[in-house]
Structure formats: C-alpha cells, structure tokens
Design a protein around this motif. Structure first.
Motif, PDB file in Angstrom:
ATOM      1  N   VAL A 396       1.437   4.427  -1.108  1.00  0.00           N
ATOM      2  CA  VAL A 396       0.394   4.322  -1.818  1.00  0.00           C
ATOM      3  C   VAL A 396      -0.006   3.057  -1.679  1.00  0.00           C
ATOM      4  CG1 VAL A 396      -0.886   4.420  -3.930  1.00  0.00           C
ATOM      5  CG2 VAL A 396       0.772   6.384  -3.375  1.00  0.00           C
ATOM      6  N   GLY A 397       0.927   1.848  -1.872  1.00  0.00           N
ATOM      7  CA  GLY A 397       0.466   0.524  -1.650  1.00  0.00           C
ATOM      8  C   GLY A 397       0.041   0.276  -0.163  1.00  0.00           C
ATOM      9  N   GLY A 398       0.706   1.120   0.715  1.00  0.00           N
ATOM     10  CA  GLY A 398       0.344   0.991   2.155  1.00  0.00           C
ATOM     11  C   GLY A 398      -1.098   1.423   2.510  1.00  0.00           C
ATOM     12  N   ILE A 399      -1.354   2.640   1.870  1.00  0.00           N
ATOM     13  CA  ILE A 399      -2.675   2.909   2.218  1.00  0.00           C
ATOM     14  C   ILE A 399      -3.676   2.197   1.763  1.00  0.00           C
ATOM     15  CG2 ILE A 399      -4.310   4.898   1.555  1.00  0.00           C
ATOM     16  CD1 ILE A 399      -2.029   6.794   1.496  1.00  0.00           C
ATOM     17  N   LEU A 400      -3.492   1.719   0.502  1.00  0.00           N
ATOM     18  CA  LEU A 400      -4.476   0.861  -0.174  1.00  0.00           C
ATOM     19  C   LEU A 400      -4.574  -0.539   0.726  1.00  0.00           C
ATOM     20  CD1 LEU A 400      -3.458   1.018  -4.025  1.00  0.00           C
ATOM     21  CD2 LEU A 400      -5.514   2.167  -2.819  1.00  0.00           C
ATOM     22  N   VAL A 401      -3.474  -1.104   1.138  1.00  0.00           N
ATOM     23  CA  VAL A 401      -3.784  -2.087   1.996  1.00  0.00           C
ATOM     24  C   VAL A 401      -4.459  -1.810   3.204  1.00  0.00           C
ATOM     25  CG1 VAL A 401      -2.426  -3.580   3.700  1.00  0.00           C
ATOM     26  CG2 VAL A 401      -1.809  -3.357   1.385  1.00  0.00           C
ATOM     27  N   ALA A 402      -4.039  -0.584   4.162  1.00  0.00           N
ATOM     28  CA  ALA A 402      -4.790  -0.291   5.055  1.00  0.00           C
ATOM     29  C   ALA A 402      -6.443   0.013   4.946  1.00  0.00           C
ATOM     30  CB  ALA A 402      -4.372   1.218   5.762  1.00  0.00           C
ATOM     31  N   LEU A 403      -6.673   0.647   3.981  1.00  0.00           N
ATOM     32  CA  LEU A 403      -8.049   0.990   3.540  1.00  0.00           C
ATOM     33  C   LEU A 403      -8.696  -0.319   3.410  1.00  0.00           C
ATOM     34  CD1 LEU A 403      -7.742   4.210   1.100  1.00  0.00           C
ATOM     35  CD2 LEU A 403      -8.533   3.979   3.748  1.00  0.00           C
ATOM     36  N   PHE A 404      -8.205  -1.329   2.792  1.00  0.00           N
ATOM     37  CA  PHE A 404      -8.923  -2.566   2.351  1.00  0.00           C
ATOM     38  C   PHE A 404      -9.111  -3.230   3.660  1.00  0.00           C
ATOM     39  CE2 PHE A 404      -9.582  -6.954   0.930  1.00  0.00           C
ATOM     40  CZ  PHE A 404     -10.433  -6.679  -0.085  1.00  0.00           C
ATOM     41  N   ALA A 405      -8.187  -3.536   4.456  1.00  0.00           N
ATOM     42  CA  ALA A 405      -8.203  -4.121   5.624  1.00  0.00           C
ATOM     43  C   ALA A 405      -9.123  -3.444   6.667  1.00  0.00           C
ATOM     44  CB  ALA A 405      -7.043  -4.342   6.333  1.00  0.00           C
ATOM     45  N   GLY A 406      -9.207  -2.140   6.974  1.00  0.00           N
ATOM     46  CA  GLY A 406      -9.766  -1.516   7.738  1.00  0.00           C
ATOM     47  C   GLY A 406     -11.449  -1.011   7.290  1.00  0.00           C
ATOM     48  N   TRP A 407     -11.479  -1.009   6.088  1.00  0.00           N
ATOM     49  CA  TRP A 407     -12.840  -0.444   5.745  1.00  0.00           C
ATOM     50  C   TRP A 407     -13.690  -1.336   4.600  1.00  0.00           C
ATOM     51  CZ3 TRP A 407     -15.033   3.810   7.795  1.00  0.00           C
ATOM     52  CH2 TRP A 407     -13.977   4.711   8.478  1.00  0.00           C
ATOM     53  N   VAL A 408     -13.034  -2.293   3.865  1.00  0.00           N
ATOM     54  CA  VAL A 408     -13.466  -3.231   3.030  1.00  0.00           C
ATOM     55  C   VAL A 408     -13.839  -4.595   3.663  1.00  0.00           C
ATOM     56  CG1 VAL A 408     -13.641  -4.330   0.706  1.00  0.00           C
ATOM     57  CG2 VAL A 408     -12.532  -1.965   1.128  1.00  0.00           C
ATOM     58  N   MET A 409     -12.925  -4.893   4.407  1.00  0.00           N
ATOM     59  CA  MET A 409     -12.978  -6.201   5.065  1.00  0.00           C
ATOM     60  C   MET A 409     -14.060  -6.211   6.291  1.00  0.00           C
ATOM     61  SD  MET A 409      -9.396  -8.144   4.868  1.00  0.00           S
ATOM     62  CE  MET A 409      -9.907  -9.690   5.134  1.00  0.00           C
ATOM     63  N   LYS A 410     -14.602  -7.166   6.321  1.00  0.00           N
ATOM     64  CA  LYS A 410     -15.788  -7.140   7.494  1.00  0.00           C
ATOM     65  C   LYS A 410     -14.969  -7.335   8.899  1.00  0.00           C
ATOM     66  CE  LYS A 410     -19.918  -8.715   5.499  1.00  0.00           C
ATOM     67  NZ  LYS A 410     -19.492  -9.312   4.398  1.00  0.00           N
ATOM     68  N   ARG A 411     -15.659  -6.618   9.967  1.00  0.00           N
ATOM     69  CA  ARG A 411     -14.799  -6.687  11.205  1.00  0.00           C
ATOM     70  C   ARG A 411     -14.717  -8.135  11.675  1.00  0.00           C
ATOM     71  NH1 ARG A 411     -14.679  -2.897  16.291  1.00  0.00           N
ATOM     72  NH2 ARG A 411     -14.161  -4.417  17.446  1.00  0.00           N
ATOM     73  N   GLU A 412     -15.797  -8.873  11.540  1.00  0.00           N
ATOM     74  CA  GLU A 412     -15.744 -10.392  12.021  1.00  0.00           C
ATOM     75  C   GLU A 412     -14.594 -11.061  11.512  1.00  0.00           C
ATOM     76  OE1 GLU A 412     -18.554  -8.403  11.521  1.00  0.00           O
ATOM     77  OE2 GLU A 412     -19.295 -10.008  10.073  1.00  0.00           O
ATOM     78  N   VAL A 413     -14.269 -10.878  10.123  1.00  0.00           N
ATOM     79  CA  VAL A 413     -13.157 -11.474   9.393  1.00  0.00           C
ATOM     80  C   VAL A 413     -12.104 -11.130   9.851  1.00  0.00           C
ATOM     81  CG1 VAL A 413     -12.242 -11.746   7.275  1.00  0.00           C
ATOM     82  CG2 VAL A 413     -14.652 -11.533   7.240  1.00  0.00           C
ATOM     83  N   THR A 414     -11.815  -9.650   9.857  1.00  0.00           N
ATOM     84  CA  THR A 414     -10.319  -9.342  10.266  1.00  0.00           C
ATOM     85  C   THR A 414     -10.106  -9.950  11.835  1.00  0.00           C
ATOM     86  OG1 THR A 414     -11.221  -7.053  11.053  1.00  0.00           O
ATOM     87  CG2 THR A 414      -9.858  -7.542   8.830  1.00  0.00           C
ATOM     88  N   GLU A 415     -11.312  -9.921  12.871  1.00  0.00           N
ATOM     89  CA  GLU A 415     -11.120 -10.210  14.133  1.00  0.00           C
ATOM     90  C   GLU A 415     -10.568 -11.602  14.267  1.00  0.00           C
ATOM     91  OE1 GLU A 415     -14.385  -8.416  16.112  1.00  0.00           O
ATOM     92  OE2 GLU A 415     -13.182  -8.385  18.119  1.00  0.00           O
TER      93      GLU A 415
END
Ligand code: PFF
Length: 450
Positions: A396-415
């Motif tokens: 569940v912790g892993g899903i939350l990390v994935a959702l945050f990094a994939g959907w909440v953080m902006k693409r420019e930021v993660t890129e």
C-alpha cells in the motif's frame, strides 16, 4: 527544494549512497526469508514471480521513492507534506509517511529477534559444537533455541541496543561506516557456500527446484507473498529508501544507482537460494520447514567443510552485519521524524523508538514458545505482523508512492529530477499504470476482495 533549514546531512559520495541503500536492501530478507519463502511456496514459480515483481514493480517504485526523498530532503512524513504543498494538493499525503514509519517500526520488532538468532549461531559456530553435525541434530539445536524465550530475549536485546547505538551516531558517523565492509565479505561467503553446494549430491535437484517453474504449485496467496517479498527485500514502501534519498547529493543519477542496488539485492537472494536448496535435498530435509530453514541447513554444510567452524563463524558475523544495516534503515524514518518534529536529540529519539520496538519484539519471541498456540487468522503473532507489514502495508505504501510520483508531481519536475533520457517514458508508464494496478490487483485478489 533547497531550503537551507531543511538541508540536513548528505552522503559524502554516490558510492556512500549505493552502499547504504544496498545495506538497507540486503539483509535477513535475502539470506533468511527469501529461501524459506521460496521453499514454502513451490520453488521455481515463486522465484519467477518474484523476479518479475522486482523488475516491473520494484525498480520503478524504488526510483520514485528515492526521488521523493531527494526532492523533499526531510523525514518521509515531512517530505510528503512539503511535496504535497509544492504540488498544491492535499496535505493528507503525509499519512503515507506515517504508514511507512509504522511499517518500519513493526518490521524491526521481529527483525531484531531473528537477527538475535544469527548472533547465537556466531557463538555456536565458534565453539565447534556444530562440527560434523547431522541433520537431526541441527534441527534439535534450532528447536532448543526456538523454545527458549530467555535466550531469544537476551539476543533480541543485544541486537536492538547495538542498532540504536549506531543510529544515534547519525548519518555519516554510524551509517556509512557500518556498511562499507559488509557487502563484499557477505558476497564472498555466499560464493564459497555455493561452491560447496555445487559439489553436493543435491545440487541438480536444488537448482531445478529453484529455477524450474511449475506454476501449478503456486496460489494467489503465493503471488502476494512473492510481491511482498520484492518490497521487503528491496526495502520499499516504508520510507527508508526515501530517507536515504533525502541524503543524496543533487547531481547523482537516481535510476543508475537504484538499478545497481536492486540487482545486487536480487543476486544475493539467488546466491543464498543456490547455497541452501542443494543442502536441503542432499540431507532429505523438507524445503517447506519455514523460518528455521537456514539455521537447520547451513550448519550441516559448515560442519562438513574443512575450516567450517571458522567459515561458519564468519558467515553468521556477516549475516549480523547485513541485518544491522537493514535495521538501521527500518528505524531511521521514525528517528528522523522524532528529532525534526519533537525537538528531541537524536539520542532521545533513538532511545524512545528503540524501546518501543524492543517491547513489541517480545510478541515474536513468545510466538515460538509460550504463545505458539495463540493464533489469529491461522497465524501466530510473528506470522501475523510479518504478513500484515510485508504483504499489505509495504505494497500500500508502494502504491501511494507510485500515485504521488506519477499523478501528483508535475511531469517537468520528475523529468528534471530523474534525468533518465528516453528511459523516462517507460518509467512514467510503469509508475502511473503498471505498478499501482499490478500491486492493487495482487493485493486485493489475494485477500479475496476481487
Ligand atoms: N530489505 C531488508 C531485508 O531484505 O532484510 C529489510 C528491510 C529494510 C525492509 C528496510 C524494509 C526496509 F525499509
């Protein structure tokens, strides 16, 4: 995110991060847990599902979790809070940090007891007591240990006190130094044991058990256990990789470092499996014997080798080191949070969190003796804490990390953070869709919801 108030300690180099992250990943999970889970869950098919989970779910989440840590540069709870504010979204995301902190705390409570077992074996090996030991006697020695709450209590206490003493010295003092010598040593010992296994009668059977998948032997729960083991072994879904990422200098490539760590972790687990199963089959033991597997098989191998007492002693010393570097990672999120938010010194934070884990560990000590008859959903205390943490809380912790990094953080930021070139698109696809969906599906189907 370079707010100087929060820029805490940093690793002295990329190597220091890689060593510490490998120290967190490589532990009892690889040497003690992976072989017995593979043994209990049908061998090759379990290993195949495990490897798939490492590549398809584990590595993308490990990259994401390290990235969140480096961008937030605080304890997981405060990192999630800061990053949620940066993304102008709900501060409820910081509960993901809480979940992780709690998972680490619960895992360490039993981890310390098992690490205590390996410390006892250091002494058993050095006394020469296990020389030429038969399979029956190896089982008897282990069962005596399991049935004694006093002995387990003493070594659980020693292990927890040692961990807390190292953690209280802080990142570069304690953590870096502790990890530097352990990995190469452990690797050499495992290769030595593999050499022994290769010459044993059970080698062909052991290898085929481990690498020839027979999917009829795997159940829905086994798939969940394989996925949980991928999280557990890589040290994901609970903030410890996040906090190690928070000490990572800006210019270091996250993807390259994490792929290296995940590969080393997987290699060590497989080397341990290759060492153990030939001994199991050569001595007509049951691969399904559970948490006692390494303690009942490896002494037989060491007992027959020339110089076996010395190698056995060295091996269990290295297992102890591997356990301690993982234990440090398990408790670090709680210690960092207590020192940041409760204005506590690192020493006091260590003392309080260590005491809590130590007390909870009694439940595990008693699971093998006084409370062995007490079960919940068919599991004793140790099995229940292990099941809930590895197979539910970490995913569940892993899903939350994935959702945050994939959907909440902006693409420019993660890129910009990841600088992965063309591989970025694959990572993004995995982190937005494949990883969270796979984890959710496996977890829900195994607990009978879908
Ligand atoms: N990865 C460690 C092991 O395999 O023993 C255990 C562990 C460490 C789990 C750190 C989770 C964690 F955050």
């Amino acid at each position: 995110m370079t707010d100087q108030r929060f820029l805490h300690n940093q690793w002295s180099s990329r190597l220091a991060f890689v060593l510490a992250a490998s120290g967190s990943a490589i532990g009892l999970g690889n040497i003690w847990k992976f072989p017995y889970l593979a043994g209990e869950n049908g061998g090759g098919a379990f290993v195949a599902v495990y490897l798939l989970c490492v590549v398809a779910i584990g590595i993308p989440i490990m990259i994401a979790e390290t990235m969140l840590g480096r961008r937030g540069r605080q304890s997981p709870i405060n990192t999630m809070l800061t990053l949620a504010q940066e993304a102008k979204t709900s501060s409820a995301w910081h509960y993901a940090g809480w979940l992780g902190m709690l998972s680490g705390f619960l895992i360490l409570s039993y981890y310390s007891v098992i690490a205590g077992w390996s410390m006892i074996y250091i002494f058993k090996m050095s006394s020469g007591y296990l020389t030429h030991i038969s399979a029956d006697n190896a089982s008897r020695v282990f069962n005596e240990l399991k049935s004694s709450p006093e002995i387990q209590f003493i070594w659980h206490t020693v292990f927890m006190a040692t961990t807390m003493a190292i953690v209280s010295r802080g990142v570069s003092g304690g953590l870096e130094r502790a990890t530097r010598f352990m990995m190469p040593g452990l690797f050499i010992m495992l290769v030595l044991l593999d050499g022994y296994a290769m010459n044993s009668d059970g080698f062909a059977q052991g290898i085929s058990f481990l690498f020839k998948p027979d999917f009829s032997r795997i159940s829905g729960e086994s798939v969940l256990v394989a996925m949980g083991q991928a999280f557990f072994s890589l040290g994901l879904g609970m903030g410890s990789i996040m906090i190690y990422g928070s000490y990572l200098p800006d210019h270091v490539s996250i993807s390259r470092s994490t792929v290296f760590v995940a590969s080393a972790d997987t290699l060590v687990a497989l080397l341990a499996g290759v060492a153990i199963f030939p001994i199991v089959f050569a001595n007509h033991l049951e691969p399904t014997m559970g948490p006692g597997l390494i303690f009942q098989t490896l002494p037989i191998a060491f007992g027959q080798m020339p110089g076996g007492s010395l190698f056995g002693l060295l091996f269990f010393v290295l297992v102890f080191f591997a356990a301690i570097t993982s234990a440090i990672a398990l408790i670090e999120p709680a210690v960092a949070w207590l020192s940041e938010n409760r204005a506590m010194s690192r020493e006091t934070a260590c003392l309080r969190s260590g005491l809590g884990c130590w007390l909870l560990g009694f439940g595990t000590v008693f699971s093998f003796n006084l409370w062995s008859e007490n079960t919940w959903f068919g599991k004793n205390f140790f099995e229940l804490v292990d099941f809930i943490t590895a197979n539910i809380m970490l995913p569940v912790g892993g899903i939350l990390v994935a959702l945050f990094a994939g959907w909440v953080m902006k693409r420019e930021v993660t890129e910009t953070e990841l600088e992965m070139g063309p591989a970025y698109s694959y990572w993004r696809l995995a982190i937005r869709y494949a990883s969270p969906l796979a984890v959710a599906l496996v977890t829900l189907s195994a607990i009978g919801v879908v």
